[in-house]
Design a protein around this motif. Structure first.
Motif, PDB file in Angstrom:
ATOM      1  N   GLY A 102       0.779  -1.085   0.105  1.00 24.74           N
ATOM      2  CA  GLY A 102       0.017  -0.058   0.120  1.00 24.74           C
ATOM      3  C   GLY A 102       0.942   1.273  -0.186  1.00 24.74           C
ATOM      4  O   GLY A 102       0.297   2.447  -0.196  1.00 24.74           O
ATOM      5  N   GLU A 152       3.158   8.611   2.310  1.00 20.43           N
ATOM      6  CA  GLU A 152       2.331   7.348   2.667  1.00 20.43           C
ATOM      7  C   GLU A 152       3.281   6.323   3.840  1.00 20.43           C
ATOM      8  O   GLU A 152       2.594   5.548   4.483  1.00 20.43           O
ATOM      9  CB  GLU A 152       2.234   6.213   1.445  1.00 20.43           C
ATOM     10  CG  GLU A 152       1.569   7.071   0.614  1.00 20.43           C
ATOM     11  CD  GLU A 152       1.087   6.229  -0.752  1.00 20.43           C
ATOM     12  OE1 GLU A 152       0.098   6.692  -1.520  1.00 20.43           O
ATOM     13  OE2 GLU A 152       1.616   5.270  -0.909  1.00 20.43           O
ATOM     14  N   TRP A 189      -7.429  -3.500   3.674  1.00 24.02           N
ATOM     15  CA  TRP A 189      -7.011  -1.911   3.395  1.00 24.02           C
ATOM     16  C   TRP A 189      -6.006  -1.668   2.783  1.00 24.02           C
ATOM     17  O   TRP A 189      -5.733  -0.953   1.579  1.00 24.02           O
ATOM     18  CB  TRP A 189      -7.266  -1.059   4.758  1.00 24.02           C
ATOM     19  CG  TRP A 189      -6.867   0.420   4.420  1.00 24.02           C
ATOM     20  CD1 TRP A 189      -6.069   1.199   4.893  1.00 24.02           C
ATOM     21  CD2 TRP A 189      -8.081   1.241   3.968  1.00 24.02           C
ATOM     22  NE1 TRP A 189      -6.365   2.535   4.404  1.00 24.02           N
ATOM     23  CE2 TRP A 189      -7.512   2.457   3.834  1.00 24.02           C
ATOM     24  CE3 TRP A 189      -9.334   1.104   3.261  1.00 24.02           C
ATOM     25  CZ2 TRP A 189      -8.144   3.428   3.223  1.00 24.02           C
ATOM     26  CZ3 TRP A 189      -9.839   2.296   2.595  1.00 24.02           C
ATOM     27  CH2 TRP A 189      -9.390   3.438   2.571  1.00 24.02           C
ATOM     28  N   HIS A 210      -5.420  -0.764  -1.516  1.00 18.37           N
ATOM     29  CA  HIS A 210      -4.416   0.285  -2.192  1.00 18.37           C
ATOM     30  C   HIS A 210      -3.145   0.187  -2.725  1.00 18.37           C
ATOM     31  O   HIS A 210      -2.354   1.014  -2.931  1.00 18.37           O
ATOM     32  CB  HIS A 210      -4.211   1.447  -0.887  1.00 18.37           C
ATOM     33  CG  HIS A 210      -5.432   2.105  -0.316  1.00 18.37           C
ATOM     34  ND1 HIS A 210      -5.820   3.348  -1.030  1.00 18.37           N
ATOM     35  CD2 HIS A 210      -6.312   2.061   0.569  1.00 18.37           C
ATOM     36  CE1 HIS A 210      -7.170   3.889  -0.512  1.00 18.37           C
ATOM     37  NE2 HIS A 210      -7.269   2.978   0.665  1.00 18.37           N
TER      38      HIS A 210
END
Length: 383
Positions: free
Chosen positions: A39, A51, A221, A225
């Motif tokens: 991700g 990120e 999750w 992503h």
């Protein structure tokens, strides 16, 4: 603080972190792009620092956690992010950690899967006191545990056990976890087994960590992503496409079973970090979906009756819409749920708050929803 982001024994990249803010200010030498957390984007060999910061701070105890003010008061700080660095970022969910330059630390000597850890943070969250009030040991997996309910990790007979509390008004979540376990056991759905524990009349659920020093959890999750969403994709189709790209096996069958369970128990909290996938930290081989866990926010846990509609996650706003995403119900056997009503009533009978009328109403509603799934399995129109 200069350090190396580690994935078990594998060096990922060098980091400079401002300790007071738990903020990554720069990324130095990159050793292994394949082992960057799922991700977190890397473009032309460069890691997205924003990120990576989100990933690091996302490992902290959420501000919504029951008992968080006990921790704020005892530690004299209104933030828990700094606790990440106090335990080197170690977790009982994955194998990432932070190794300070020159420390000489190695995974085998400090990871929580194989080594003891402090109970102090967990005791404070639960309203207790650390063993040594003047010297709090902050090396704990409780520093990096997610979720809003009161919880702590303990070691019992060498096993890592998660102890999790409940919420008002019915304090029902621990019982719900046990009921969900019973339903999945009957239906042959791979799951984490929960049991009940009481401190006086206060109920808690217990479950053994389903991960080990060889396996780690990647929340849905993060997988969601890992790729850009195509125009026209639904959240559901996008997640399946991401799983296909990563070559995670048997995803559709596992999600089918999860959605059926969530329909039967009216689960309202199956968000993208309440399910996920298991892989090897060393080889990055994917083993498939994680066993189903964390099903306590269900069975009308905070409602006055079982007629009240429940919200739904993660792919639709209602369970009636979400159950339509199930592509195969051949695994479902309504006969396996014979006697489930009485089992539910028996489990709830251990509560000093949930009365018999409520227990019977919930048990009846569960069977009704299971019968609806049976009609779907037979191809019957429910309108």
């Amino acid at each position: 603080m200069d350090c190396t982001l580690m994935h078990k024994n594998i060096e990922v990249c060098e980091l400079a972190i401002v300790e007071s803010a738990v903020a990554i200010t720069s990324i130095g030498k990159i050793y292994n792009l394949e082992h960057i957390p799922i991700g977190v984007k890397n473009i032309k060999g460069k890691i997205d620092i924003g990120e990576l910061n989100d990933w690091l701070k996302g490992r902290s105890i959420p501000a919504s956690r029951y008992g968080i003010w006990n921790l704020y008061t005892r530690l004299g700080r209104r933030s828990t992010e700094y606790l990440i660095l106090k335990c080197y970022g170690l977790s009982l969910s994955d194998h990432y950690w932070i190794r300070p330059f020159g420390s000489g630390l190695v995974w085998a000597d400090i990871n929580f899967f194989q080594n003891d850890f402090s109970k102090d943070v967990g005791e404070i969250l639960f309203g207790g006191e650390p063993a040594d009030r003047n010297n709090i040991n902050l090396v704990s997996p409780d520093n990096t545990s997610d979720g809003w309910l009161l919880k702590k990790w303990i070691i019992s007979n060498g096993k890592r056990i998660l102890v999790k509390g409940s919420s008002e008004p019915w304090k029902q979540e621990p019982f719900n976890e046990v009921i969900a376990s019973a339903i999945m056991q009957r239906l042959g759905i791979t799951h984490v087994t929960y049991s009940l524990m009481f401190d006086g009349t206060e109920p808690y659920s217990l479950c053994e960590n389903f991960l080990s020093e060889d396996t780690e959890l990647v929340p849905a999750w993060k997988v969601f992503h890992s790729r850009m969403m195509n125009d026209g994709d639904s959240d559901f189709s996008h997640l399946l496409r991401c799983c296909d790209y990563l070559e995670i096996p048997d995803v559709r069958a596992s999600i089918n079973k999860m959605l059926v369970l969530d329909y039967i128990i009216a689960n309202e909290d199956r968000h993208y970090t309440n399910f996920g996938f298991i892989r090897s930290a060393e080889t990055l081989k994917w083993y498939g979906a994680a066993p189903i866990f964390d099903s306590g926010t269900s069975l009308w846990h905070n409602a006055l009756d079982t007629v009240e509609p429940r919200k739904c996650q993660p792919f639709a706003k209602t369970h009636e819409e979400q159950i339509k995403l199930v592509s195969d119900l051949s695994f479902f056997n309504i006969d396996a749920l014979e006697g489930i009503e009485q089992e539910i009533i028996e489990i709830f009978s251990k509560s000093h708050i949930i009365n018999e009328d409520r227990s019977k109403a919930i048990a009846k509603a569960v069977l009704k929803r299971a019968n609806t799934v049976e009609k779907l399995a037979r191809g019957k129109n429910l309108c």
